[in-house]
Design a protein around this motif. Structure first.
Motif, short mmCIF file in Angstrom:
data_model
loop_
_atom_site.label_atom_id
_atom_site.label_comp_id
_atom_site.label_asym_id
_atom_site.label_seq_id
_atom_site.Cartn_x
_atom_site.Cartn_y
_atom_site.Cartn_z
N GLN A 145 6.53 -50.61 -4.74
CA GLN A 145 6.98 -51.53 -4.91
C GLN A 145 7.34 -51.79 -6.15
OE1 GLN A 145 6.40 -55.26 -2.13
NE2 GLN A 145 8.37 -54.72 -1.55
N GLY A 146 5.81 -52.22 -6.63
CA GLY A 146 5.80 -51.98 -8.50
C GLY A 146 6.40 -51.22 -8.58
N LEU A 147 6.13 -49.70 -8.52
CA LEU A 147 7.00 -48.62 -9.51
C LEU A 147 8.32 -48.42 -9.56
CD1 LEU A 147 4.53 -45.61 -7.83
CD2 LEU A 147 4.86 -46.57 -10.23
N GLN A 148 9.03 -49.27 -8.12
CA GLN A 148 10.26 -49.70 -8.21
C GLN A 148 10.95 -50.60 -9.25
OE1 GLN A 148 11.53 -51.53 -4.46
NE2 GLN A 148 13.36 -52.76 -5.04
N THR A 149 9.28 -51.36 -9.31
CA THR A 149 10.18 -52.69 -10.56
C THR A 149 10.53 -51.80 -11.88
OG1 THR A 149 9.86 -54.21 -9.30
CG2 THR A 149 9.29 -54.66 -11.70
N THR A 150 9.08 -50.76 -12.60
CA THR A 150 9.05 -50.35 -13.27
C THR A 150 9.95 -50.07 -13.77
OG1 THR A 150 6.49 -48.87 -12.82
CG2 THR A 150 6.39 -51.08 -13.47
#
Length: 242
Positions: free
Chosen positions: A204-209
């Motif tokens: 999820q974090g990599l989706q945002t970054t």
């Protein structure tokens, strides 16, 4: 013109029959290119691998010339990485993004140190995907596209922060999102430095970054697409984590 420094080999491409043009990231000189003579020799081939830590001496007649490198090995990283497909995907994503976003010869000392720490984790520990996510956050900060996750952009409070605004890069709370929730990006606890960083939160974090890398940083560089190596890493992480 001449200087000497320790650096990390980021990329190389063949130049003529026996030479190569390499990009090296150093703390003092940023991402710097130069020619290496005899790059295809048996001695140099094991040294000139992406991710290798090397001692380089750069020489040129004038400062704005491409110049040439003399290279000596410090330590290689390929032995631990080459038999680990996931770690290799991580290495390629790191090198690909650095070559993509960094202006040549512009120092980024803090990012350089973060990159060394991340590369040293590849192939050694299963904790490196979390370190990679934090590295992408730091890369966005370094390039002027960092997120502000300290408080809700609407209320100013720091409780129940679960979204990120794709427009401003600021956090948004659950209560403030309202009908806009489905248009916001996820803000998993791992991006706030909270919790145990389960695999799905890292993705999820990599989706945002990734959104800010592609839609803000890449657009500032002429709207070029992100290196395909990053998506290959996301695909590999998704497969491994599932």
């Amino acid at each position: 013109m001449e200087w000497r420094a320790e650096g990390t080999l980021i990329s190389l491409r063949k130049h003529g029959e026996n030479a190569a043009i390499i990009e090296v990231l150093t703390a003092e000189h940023g991402l710097h290119a130069g020619v290496v003579r005899g790059a295809s020799s048996r001695k140099m081939t094991p040294i000139l691998q992406p991710g290798s830590q090397i001692d380089v001496t750069w020489k040129a007649r004038l400062e704005d010339h491409l110049g040439s490198f003399t290279v000596e090995p410090i330590r290689g990283r390929s032995a631990l990485i080459m038999n680990d497909r996931l770690a290799l995907a991580g290495l390629n994503a790191i090198c690909g993004l650095l070559s993509f976003v960094l202006a040549e010869r512009e120092p980024h000392a803090d990012l350089y140190l973060r990159t060394q720490e991340l590369l040293d984790l590849l192939g050694r520990t299963d904790a490196w995907p979390l370190a990679y996510l934090r590295w992408e956050v730091a890369l966005l900060d370094e390039m002027g596209f960092g997120m502000d996750l300290t408080a809700c952009a609407v209320t100013g409070h720091n409780d129940a922060l679960i979204y990120v605004s794709p427009r401003s890069g600021r956090a948004v709370s659950a209560s403030a999102a309202g009908e806009w929730a489905d248009r916001l990006l996820p803000l998993p606890p791992v991006l706030l430095g909270e919790g145990f960083a389960p695999n799905y939160e890292i993705l999820q974090g990599l989706q945002t970054t990734g959104y800010f890398l592609a839609n803000q940083l890449a657009k500032s560089l002429g709207n070029k697409p992100l290196p395909a190596a990053r998506q290959r890493l996301i695909d590999a992480l998704t497969k491994a984590m599932n």
